[in-house]
Motif scaffolding. Structure first.
Motif, PDB file in Angstrom:
ATOM      1  N   ASN A 412      25.107  30.593  14.306  1.00 51.77           N
ATOM      2  CA  ASN A 412      23.786  30.147  13.881  1.00 51.77           C
ATOM      3  C   ASN A 412      23.941  29.178  12.716  1.00 51.77           C
ATOM      4  N   TRP A 413      23.675  27.909  12.964  1.00 57.67           N
ATOM      5  CA  TRP A 413      23.890  26.880  11.954  1.00 57.67           C
ATOM      6  C   TRP A 413      22.848  26.917  10.843  1.00 57.67           C
ATOM      7  N   PHE A 414      21.775  27.666  11.042  1.00 57.67           N
ATOM      8  CA  PHE A 414      20.822  27.893   9.961  1.00 57.67           C
ATOM      9  C   PHE A 414      21.518  28.621   8.807  1.00 57.67           C
ATOM     10  N   ILE A 415      22.430  29.533   9.149  1.00 59.03           N
ATOM     11  CA  ILE A 415      23.200  30.250   8.121  1.00 59.03           C
ATOM     12  C   ILE A 415      24.190  29.306   7.444  1.00 59.03           C
ATOM     13  N   ILE A 416      24.875  28.503   8.259  1.00 60.82           N
ATOM     14  CA  ILE A 416      25.912  27.611   7.718  1.00 60.82           C
ATOM     15  C   ILE A 416      25.332  26.631   6.699  1.00 60.82           C
ATOM     16  N   ILE A 417      24.150  26.082   6.965  1.00 61.60           N
ATOM     17  CA  ILE A 417      23.610  25.063   6.054  1.00 61.60           C
ATOM     18  C   ILE A 417      23.108  25.659   4.746  1.00 61.60           C
ATOM     19  N   LYS A 418      23.033  26.994   4.656  1.00 57.30           N
ATOM     20  CA  LYS A 418      22.616  27.619   3.405  1.00 57.30           C
ATOM     21  C   LYS A 418      23.787  27.858   2.455  1.00 57.30           C
ATOM     22  N   LEU A 419      24.982  27.539   2.902  1.00 58.94           N
ATOM     23  CA  LEU A 419      26.174  27.733   2.067  1.00 58.94           C
ATOM     24  C   LEU A 419      26.349  26.493   1.195  1.00 58.94           C
ATOM     25  N   GLN A 420      25.864  26.574  -0.014  1.00 58.24           N
ATOM     26  CA  GLN A 420      25.661  25.393  -0.859  1.00 58.24           C
ATOM     27  C   GLN A 420      26.944  24.637  -1.189  1.00 58.24           C
ATOM     28  N   LYS A 441      16.181  30.717  12.505  1.00 57.84           N
ATOM     29  CA  LYS A 441      15.909  31.254  11.186  1.00 57.84           C
ATOM     30  C   LYS A 441      16.175  32.742  11.179  1.00 57.84           C
ATOM     31  N   THR A 442      16.816  33.196  10.103  1.00 61.12           N
ATOM     32  CA  THR A 442      17.155  34.614  10.021  1.00 61.12           C
ATOM     33  C   THR A 442      16.108  35.420   9.281  1.00 61.12           C
ATOM     34  N   ASP A 443      15.128  34.755   8.714  1.00 65.02           N
ATOM     35  CA  ASP A 443      14.043  35.438   8.018  1.00 65.02           C
ATOM     36  C   ASP A 443      12.738  34.941   8.626  1.00 65.02           C
ATOM     37  N   VAL A 444      11.958  35.834   9.209  1.00 66.84           N
ATOM     38  CA  VAL A 444      10.744  35.410   9.923  1.00 66.84           C
ATOM     39  C   VAL A 444       9.725  34.778   8.997  1.00 66.84           C
ATOM     40  N   ASN A 445       9.856  35.006   7.678  1.00 65.43           N
ATOM     41  CA  ASN A 445       8.923  34.414   6.718  1.00 65.43           C
ATOM     42  C   ASN A 445       9.394  33.061   6.193  1.00 65.43           C
ATOM     43  N   SER A 446      10.636  32.684   6.538  1.00 64.49           N
ATOM     44  CA  SER A 446      11.216  31.479   5.960  1.00 64.49           C
ATOM     45  C   SER A 446      10.816  30.237   6.728  1.00 64.49           C
ATOM     46  N   GLU A 447      10.332  29.247   6.000  1.00 63.82           N
ATOM     47  CA  GLU A 447      10.039  27.945   6.599  1.00 63.82           C
ATOM     48  C   GLU A 447      11.048  26.901   6.126  1.00 63.82           C
ATOM     49  N   ASP A 448      12.014  27.379   5.375  1.00 63.56           N
ATOM     50  CA  ASP A 448      12.989  26.474   4.751  1.00 63.56           C
ATOM     51  C   ASP A 448      14.046  26.048   5.762  1.00 63.56           C
ATOM     52  N   SER A 449      14.069  24.775   6.096  1.00 64.55           N
ATOM     53  CA  SER A 449      15.072  24.253   7.030  1.00 64.55           C
ATOM     54  C   SER A 449      15.980  23.234   6.354  1.00 64.55           C
ATOM     55  N   SER A 450      15.962  23.185   5.008  1.00 62.53           N
ATOM     56  CA  SER A 450      16.738  22.175   4.302  1.00 62.53           C
ATOM     57  C   SER A 450      18.223  22.505   4.344  1.00 62.53           C
ATOM     58  N   ILE A 451      19.027  21.435   4.319  1.00 63.14           N
ATOM     59  CA  ILE A 451      20.479  21.587   4.262  1.00 63.14           C
ATOM     60  C   ILE A 451      20.883  21.669   2.803  1.00 63.14           C
ATOM     61  N   ILE A 479      20.686  20.180  15.088  1.00 65.60           N
ATOM     62  CA  ILE A 479      22.142  20.326  15.086  1.00 65.60           C
ATOM     63  C   ILE A 479      22.810  18.980  14.872  1.00 65.60           C
ATOM     64  N   ILE A 480      22.271  17.932  15.514  1.00 66.63           N
ATOM     65  CA  ILE A 480      22.854  16.599  15.343  1.00 66.63           C
ATOM     66  C   ILE A 480      22.732  16.148  13.897  1.00 66.63           C
ATOM     67  N   ASP A 481      21.581  16.392  13.281  1.00 71.05           N
ATOM     68  CA  ASP A 481      21.407  16.030  11.870  1.00 71.05           C
ATOM     69  C   ASP A 481      22.406  16.768  10.989  1.00 71.05           C
ATOM     70  N   ILE A 482      22.667  18.039  11.327  1.00 74.82           N
ATOM     71  CA  ILE A 482      23.629  18.824  10.557  1.00 74.82           C
ATOM     72  C   ILE A 482      25.029  18.251  10.710  1.00 74.82           C
ATOM     73  N   LEU A 483      25.433  18.004  11.955  1.00 73.71           N
ATOM     74  CA  LEU A 483      26.791  17.532  12.195  1.00 73.71           C
ATOM     75  C   LEU A 483      27.018  16.124  11.659  1.00 73.71           C
ATOM     76  N   ASN A 507      27.599   9.004  13.886  1.00 70.84           N
ATOM     77  CA  ASN A 507      27.976   8.997  12.481  1.00 70.84           C
ATOM     78  C   ASN A 507      28.952  10.100  12.109  1.00 70.84           C
ATOM     79  N   ALA A 508      29.133  11.092  12.976  1.00 74.84           N
ATOM     80  CA  ALA A 508      30.087  12.168  12.674  1.00 74.84           C
ATOM     81  C   ALA A 508      31.499  11.608  12.723  1.00 74.84           C
TER      82      ALA A 508
END
Length: 788
Positions: A412-420, A441-451, A479-483, A507-508
């Motif tokens: 789950n890349w949502f977890i990976i992008i939270k690793l600052q 998203k791993t938290d149903v209340n979270s709207e945070d999708s920032s990298i 996923i493309i934006d993340i990579l 761009n990757a």
């Protein structure tokens, strides 16, 4: 400094030596090498003291081959030199029969006994008479490669030592040796001696480091190490230890404990009243480094109580579950290696409270980075809410490995992008599936999708051994934006199908550098190269930190050592001419900043003897300090060392004739003298006081085996046969043994006593990284500023 050498090449039983022909004035080091001398008696050194007045100087005596017998009080005449540094070396002695009090009651800096031939000749244990050293004092004793040894003593003996190393022998009664040592012992190394048990060491209250690796020890009991408050490092790796009694380490303040490659099934034991305890509990507040790889452990429960842990290495065990808060008190924990266990479940709170920046979970069996909170927490408010074991370390983790986690089918890349601070993510050999590119998203209340990565440059993602198919092209825009904010690292470019033609992913960056290095270096090691230590840093982040091979692989006869010593991250190296940069240049930066010299000054201003002209009318007075710093003084690359201080030393060319420098060690040897002239102390002390100490560079120093607790096995070897260039060069007193912990450079060793501006510095990977980073940071490192 200059040396006197006496080489006896013919085998003889005559023990008398007439020293008069070898007298020479004004030498600070006198070295004598004897080949095939068979006997030493009281006659050998009879007129030595009347010939040589060497108080406060260095005396090296080397005996190669032949030595059959050393008689009573043979070295007694050397007692007069109690203020001198006396080193005795016996290489490949034959019968080596030692009489009682053979070494008198003198003081010696070091005695080195290597490769006694007796047990090989007679197929019987060599009997080492401890009474021969009774009353003698040694700073360091080394006994190596001597086959079967049985210690004997005619009555009790007391040998005063600071450090003793007995390696690669077979000891029948080590207890008698231990009983003979004085209580002032600070270092003990009994590596590779076929030991099955450990004599009690509790009377050695000044012991700081004990190495017992590569033996056959099966159990650690009480009353071996108890109450040794000064002991900080204990290495019991590569034994057969099945049990460690719970009170074995009572009273210790260990900071490093190595139990790698033993047979432990648990870190816990039961007391006589059926209470669960652990041998680690006495170390709860002190232990910083714990190595327990290659055992049979099923859990790590005792680690819950450890407060000082910094580095834990527990790879290759049988751990299946990581419970919550197993490191709950380890608030300083930075590095954890749990690779190649059988881990199927990791609680979301496993790493809670730590500051881990390096986590290796390679080769385990978990299938997802997520954890169902309803299973791991009683505080879950949502039935389907999930979390991750990575969240508690999201602000600190920089290097993360899931390589060879073949069951990891869901990422789950949502977890990976939270690793600052993530900078290195290894997914090598992971079985990529349609769930490998999830964004959920791993938290149903979270709207945070920032990298949350620090970008650029973003993390490096290692894809060694990954075969991507057309299904992997069906990536969402997220996923493309993340990579696109990562660098994908492949070991080769043979897979032309890797995202070929995906215009939204162009761009990757895909390159092959880091993992390709492993193959190149390991291939060299297979071809005979001993080893290497590598660190790669970009933008202040570690991309790769790896050690390869061995620090000691060969004997001086070029045969492989039976059990080569592996390189570790702490291994120290002779950094040779890097001394010029990281000792001398930094020293001169500091001196200039302090206003104590100007690089445009003439050398003669600081070295008055540096005057006069040679036959070509090239005069020293014209040479400036900056000429030496830039190798433009005109000195040839090499000159005989005794010529360096002579007035008519030839300049290869005139100063300023050619802007291109001529690389010469002589330039930096003279700079060393300038430092001493200005500061009144030698360059090793100057740089230590003004830089190394401020940076806590405890593994960066000159002459690392002198007045320190370091031992030869802390260093990578530099050459098999000393300075002989594999037997091609011979000169009086040339070193012929494997060099380890002694500077390799001849001028530094023989002329400058190991301290010179051109060579002599030793360091390790960690310290050299800081010294390099200072340069990249334009003179700063954290709160430290160079040269101020």
């Amino acid at each position: 400094m200059p040396f006197v050498s006496c080489i006896g090449k013919n085998q003889t039983n005559d023990s008398f030596v007439d020293w008069a022909p070898f007298v020479s004035a004004n030498h600070r080091q006198h070295s004598f090498t004897f080949f095939n001398l068979t006997r030493l008696t009281y006659l050998t050194f009879t007129n030595f003291s009347s010939t040589f007045h060497l108080h406060g100087e260095s005396i090296d005596l080397t005996f190669i081959n032949g030595m059959d017998e050393i008689g009573e009080n043979a070295f007694q005449p050397l007692n007069e030199y109690s203020d001198s540094s006396i080193e005795l070396t016996f290489t490949s002695p034959q019968h080596f029969k030692l009489a009682d009090y053979a070494f008198g009651q003198g003081a010696y800096y070091e005695i080195d006994i290597d490769n006694i031939q007796y047990s090989h000749i007679h197929n019987l244990p060599y009997q080492l008479n401890l009474k021969s050293m009774d009353g003698a004092r040694f700073y360091q004793m080394n006994i190596r490669n001597c086959g079967d040894i049985e210690f004997i003593s005619n009555g009790s003996s007391t040998i005063e030592l600071i450090g003793i190393t007995v390696n690669n022998c077979s000891l029948a009664n080590a207890s008698l040796l231990i009983e003979s040592l004085s209580t002032g012992l600070a270092g003990l190394d009994l590596t590779s001696n076929h030991l099955t048990a450990i004599p009690s060491l509790e009377y050695f209250q000044q012991l700081r480091a004990v190495d017992l690796k590569n033996n056959f020890i099966e159990e650690i009991t009480v009353n071996i190490f108890n109450n040794m408050a000064s002991l900080w490092r204990l290495d019991l790796s590569n034994n057969r230890i099945r049990n460690i009694e719970s009170d074995s380490f009572v009273g210790l303040r260990l900071t490093e404990l190595n139990l790698d490659n033993n047979r432990l099934t648990s870190l816990q034991t039961l007391t006589i009243d059926n209470q669960t305890t652990s041998f680690l509990y006495p170390l709860n507040e002190s232990l910083a480094l714990l190595v327990i790889s290659n055992n049979f452990l099923h859990d790590l429960n005792p680690l819950k109580h450890m407060t000082n842990l910094n580095n834990v290495i527990v790879c290759c065990n049988q751990i299946k579950t990581l419970d919550g808060n197993i490191f709950e008190k380890a608030h300083q924990l930075k590095s954890v290696d749990l690779s190649y266990n059988q881990i199927e479940f990791i609680d979301s709170m496993t790493f809670n409270g730590t500051i881990i920046n390096y986590l290796n979970l390679a080769g385990n069996r978990f299938s997802s980075l997520e954890t169902n909170e309803s299973l791991s927490s009683n505080t879950s408010l949502f039935k389907n809410q999930t979390s991750s074991f990575l969240y508690p370390i999201s602000s600190t983790i920089s290097s993360l490995s899931f390589s060879n986690c073949t069951n990891l089918i869901e990422i789950n890349w949502f977890i990976i992008i939270k690793l600052q601070t993530l900078f290195y993510l290894d997914l090598s050999e992971v079985n990529m599936t349609e769930k490998s590119w999830l964004y959920r998203k791993t938290d149903v209340n979270s709207e945070d999708s920032s990298i949350n990565w620090n970008y650029p440059p973003g993390p490096r993602i290692i894809l060694y051994g990954i075969r991507l198919t057309d299904n992997d092209y069906c990536l969402t825009k997220l996923i493309i934006d993340i990579l696109n904010k990562t660098t994908l690292i492949r070991p080769d470019n043979n897979d032309a199908n890797l995202f070929n033609g995906v215009t939204s992913f162009t761009n990757a960056k895909i390159f092959n550098g880091l993992t390709l290095m492993d193959g190149l270096i390991n291939n060299e090691i297979q071809q005979g190269f001993p080893g290497a230590a590598l660190i790669i840093i970009q933008y202040g982040k570690i991309l790769k930190q790896t050690v390869y091979g061995y620090k000691l692989k060969y004997n001086e006869n070029e045969t492989l050592i039976e059990q080569p010593e592996l390189l570790i991250l702490y291994t120290m190296f002779d950094v040779a001419s890097l001394t010029k940069i990281y000792a001398t240049n930094y020293t001169f930066m500091h001196l200039v900043e302090q206003g104590k010299l100007n690089v445009d000054d003439q050398v003669i201003k600081y070295i008055p003897e540096y005057s006069g002209c040679n036959l070509d009318n090239e005069c020293r007075e014209t040479r400036l300090i900056k000429d030496l710093l830039t190798h433009t003084a005109g000195y040839a690359p090499s000159n005989r060392t005794e010529q360096i201080i002579e007035t008519k030393l030839h300049f290869q060319r005139s100063r300023g004739d050619d802007p291109l420098p001529i690389y010469s060690n002589i330039d930096y040897m003279l700079l060393d003298l300038i430092v001493e002239s200005i500061s009144g102390i030698s360059i090793d002390q100057y740089i230590k006081i003004n830089m190394y100490q401020s940076l806590s560079l405890t593994h960066t120093l000159f002459n690392p085996l002198v007045n320190t607790t370091y031992q030869k096995m802390d260093f990578a070897a530099t050459e098999l046969n000393g300075n002989t260039r594999n037997g091609a060069i011979m000169f009086p007193n040339v070193r012929i043994h494997v060099l380890q912990g002694q500077v390799h450079d001849e001028k530094s060793f023989y002329l400058m006593n190991g301290i010179s501006g051109h060579a002599g510095l030793f360091s390790n990977l960690h310290d050299m990284t800081i010294l390099c980073q200072i340069m990249l940071n334009n003179g700063t490192y954290g709160i430290y500023s160079v040269p101020k």
